[in-house]
Design a protein around this motif. Structure first.
Motif, short mmCIF file in Angstrom:
data_model
loop_
_atom_site.label_atom_id
_atom_site.label_comp_id
_atom_site.label_asym_id
_atom_site.label_seq_id
_atom_site.Cartn_x
_atom_site.Cartn_y
_atom_site.Cartn_z
N ASN B 96 0.82 -1.23 0.09
CA ASN B 96 0.15 0.09 -0.13
C ASN B 96 0.82 1.39 -0.03
N ARG B 124 -6.19 -1.86 -2.75
CA ARG B 124 -5.27 -2.28 -1.42
C ARG B 124 -4.39 -3.93 -1.90
N ASP B 125 -3.30 -3.87 -1.00
CA ASP B 125 -2.49 -4.95 -1.26
C ASP B 125 -3.31 -6.18 -1.14
#
Lengths: 543, 215
Positions: B96, B124-125
């Protein structure tokens, strides 16, 4: 308990009343808006049982009773008429009989509206959860916890996703939990105040539990003898009341067994026991079951968060389009918090138990110690024998050794869960054998009423656990895989364990803010479970 | 007003205040999750076997993948055919980091083309993020050979994200991990979610008040 604390224990505090109302509101919201009909365990059968009773069929017979056609508004002309046996009629009828009364009224008032009819049995479960919080609070106050701590500890059980899930559906589990808590409340009162009236009320609630679900019969088999063990009376009066308590406790269970014998020839008859199993049995030992299957993990994970049941495939005709997942476990914040809070709770209880064991060890070491108790109870007689000349310290050591050995064996055989804090879960599962093996000698070595209530919890839990494992293994030998691995079967014994936890929290003076933080973390975890797991799951499986 | 009435008023206001604050915090936390209720997945979540990331989707960098219809659940077209078709991709955002820019997503099939875009800073990751093609229904596309192309529009390399791709086996061709979805209104589910959050917030407030009270 002092007079002041005794007087305050009879007052309700507004926070617990509000908490119970909020918990009930949460369950009702889930029941009315979120949980699809048919998506809690065996809801089709539970609903059909209520429907049959409401329509005047007294005690529908297992093997003949059918699932209600057209339940929840599905159209038999579109989906076909289903001819499925209702295996849920294996259960005694109390929950269904109670639900059938408002069901009949709603049927008349709403003109048979399927939504409202489906909701009625669910509301009994939802309201039972709110009442359960109140009864647990009373238990905790009775065993000496202050109202702030009692409120938070009592609410904790409702913050577990599976509990809320079951409270939002038609089933007898939460209702049984409530009835078992009521029995435990009067058991705790009886142990502390020795009034026979409380013992008989406890026996009466045990009878109600026996009329609700066969699982509760184990509670009767455990709590009934404990009542008799604690009862004080002289001569023939002792025998009279021992018989009276036993007769009241087992009355409904006995009647249901008698019915089973008359109808099926087997007192513990259940669905799936029709005739002898003729297939090849899976010959495997208990250790193999634990090694090959994640039984410990499932027990804990399902107790915490097993959501769904049918994926909305409530009729055989719907099976075709309901491919894919039907149940899901809850992971994430909720499970992490649950693992930590449960481990902390078990840790607090174990520390308390060890502290009491140490105290007793020292007492018995004193040359002047005289632990004889002559109160006219079997317990007093046993304690007096054990305490004679204070030579029985070795019982504590033997108990600890036996418990540690059993735990070590379970530890060695069990799989360790791969998920986060799974090792904490397994560690928690290993505590009950040690607690029970330590509590058993302590129980026969004397102690205050509060200490004894704390001892009874793990002993009862161990008996429940052994029977549950026995049943799981029995199913495993027939099916080749473990079935019925669910922590909800332990609900009847949990109130006694929660009482023990309350005694430990009180004895160790755990700060109220510590409890509040744990409670808030659990509620936040529950919110996460509902928003990020439960609703998306239903959206994904719902037609 | 008597002292007792003041106490009740004070407690009530405190309770509502704490509950309101908790609701604000929880709503901010779960707004994105609740917004995604409108997406209906039509396949099982894929299991990654040999995952690796693509190159970062910096300005002008593209990746292309054919749509995998084989995992579409039975009866999906019958049930949701008229709904806008969506795809979700599994993103790697490298912890992120301060990612920025826009991704252009284009789907092409038998002369049909639809476009959409994704804002990079919202990704988002290690999560799936969906993109919907409003003008393209599921039934118009289902089963047809289709390819999707994702292009970085304006992300500097150090602020660009990547996609997770997988090999079915160690020697297989890499494919970009994606899921099949449709967009459908779910207003009731969103209302339910906020109602549950409100009750949860109120429960938090009650627990705090319980702890606040002196035994």
């Amino acid at each position: 308990m002092t007079d002041a604390s005794s007087a305050s224990s009879h007052r309700w505090c507004w926070t617990v009343l509000m908490l119970a109302a909020v918990v009930a509101a949460l369950a009702i919201t889930m029941a009315a808006r979120v949980t699809p009909f048919g998506d809690t365990p065996d809801e089709s059968g539970h609903y059909s049982y209520v429907h049959d009773l409401a329509h005047g069929e007294i005690l529908p017979r297992l093997g003949e009773a059918k699932m209600t056609v057209g339940r929840w508004g599905y159209d038999p002309e579109v989906w076909g008429v289903e001819d499925r046996n209702n295996y849920i009629t294996q259960h005694p009828p109390l929950y269904y009989a109670i639900a059938a009364i408002p069901y009949r009224v709603v049927d008349q008032v709403s003109g048979g509206d399927h939504y409202w009819l489906g909701l009625v049995p669910r509301l009994i479960s939802a309201l039972s959860l709110g009442l359960l919080v109140l009864v647990l609070y009373r238990i905790l106050v009775t065993v000496g916890l202050d109202s702030a701590r009692a409120t938070i500890v009592a609410g904790g059980i409702a913050f577990i996703p599976t509990t809320l899930h079951l409270a939002s559906g038609a089933n007898n589990d939460i209702f049984l939990f409530l009835i078992s808590a009521l029995a435990t409340l009067y058991f705790a009162r009886f142990v502390q105040q020795k009034r026979l009236q409380d013992a008989y009320i406890c026996a009466l609630w045990l009878a109600m539990a026996g009329a609700t679900k066969m699982t509760a019969w184990v509670l009767i088999a455990v709590l009934g003898p404990m009542l008799v063990y604690e009862m004080s009376a002289r001569g023939w009066r002792w025998w009279l009341h021992a018989f009276g308590l036993a007769a009241v406790s087992v009355s409904t269970a006995g009647l249901w067994m008698l019915r089973n014998v008359v109808l099926f020839g087997e007192p513990f008859y259940r669905s799936g026991l029709d005739g002898a199993f003729e297939g090849e049995r899976h010959r495997a030992g208990f250790a193999e079951l634990l090694t090959d299957w994640p039984v410990m993990e499932w027990l804990m994970a399902h107790f915490h968060g097993l959501i769904g049941f049918s994926g909305h495939c409530v009729t055989p005709a719907l099976q075709d389009i309901c491919s894919g997942v039907r149940m899901t476990q809850v992971f994430g914040l909720s499970r992490t918090v649950f693992a930590i809070v449960l481990a902390a709770a078990v840790g607090v209880f174990m520390v308390y138990l060890l502290a009491v064991a140490l105290k007793r060890w020292r007492q018995y070491a004193e040359p002047s110690f005289d632990g004889t108790e002559r109160d006219g109870s079997v317990r007093g007689w046993v304690v007096s024998r054990v305490a004679r000349k204070g030579r029985s310290r070795w019982l504590i050591a033997v108990g600890a050794l036996v418990g540690a050995s059993v735990s070590l064996a379970l530890f060695t055989a069990s799989q360790w869960p791969a998920y986060r804090f799974g090792d904490l879960h397994t560690a928690v599962m290993l505590a009950p054998p040690i607690a029970a093996a330590l509590a058993s000698p302590l129980l026969v070595m004397g102690g205050s009423p509060r200490e004894r209530i704390a001892f009874y919890g793990p002993i009862a839990f161990a008996v429940f656990g052994v029977i549950l494992f026995w049943q799981i293994h029995k199913g495993f030998t027939i099916l080749g895989y473990p079935a019925g691995v669910h922590g909800r079967y332990l609900y009847p014994v949990l109130p006694l364990l929660i009482a023990g936890l309350g005694i430990a929290v009180s004895g160790l003076r755990i700060p109220v803010w510590f409890l509040a933080l744990a409670g808030i973390a659990m509620v936040t975890g529950l919110g996460d479970a509902l928003i990020a797991h439960v609703i998306p799951f239903y959206l994904e499986t719902r037609l | 007003m008597s002292g007792k009435a003041w106490r009740v008023l004070w407690r009530g206001l405190a309770l509502l205040g704490v509950a309101g604050l908790a609701l604000l915090i929880l709503s901010a936390r779960y707004d994105g999750v609740i917004a995604d209720y409108r997406l209906k997945p039509l396949d099982e979540k894929p299991h990654l076997v040999h995952p690796q990331t693509t190159d970062r989707l910096a300005t002008g960098v593209s990746v292309t993948q054919s749509v995998d219809w084989s995992r579409l659940q039975p009866h999906s077209v019958v049930r949701f055919g008229d709904r806008p078709f969506c795809l979700s991709f599994y993103f790697a955002t490298f912890g992120n980091a301060d990612n920025d820019g826009v991704l252009d997503v284009v789907i092409q099939s038998e002369g049909r083309t639809a476009e959409a875009e994704l804002s990079v800073d919202a990704l988002r990751d290690n999560r799936f993020h969906a993109v919907c093609f409003e003008a393209l229904s599921l039934e118009a596309l289902a089963g047809e050979p289709a390819t999707v192309t994702i292009t970085g529009r304006d992300s500097p390399t150090e602020q660009a994200v990547a996609l997770w791709q997988d090999h079915e086996n160690a020697g297989g061709e890499p494919f970009i991990v994606h899921r099949l979805l449709v967009k459908r209104p779910a207003p009731e589910a969103r209302e339910d979610a906020y109602a549950l959050l409100a009750i949860v917030s109120f429960t938090i407030a009650v627990l705090l008040m319980a702890a606040w009270r002196r035994p």
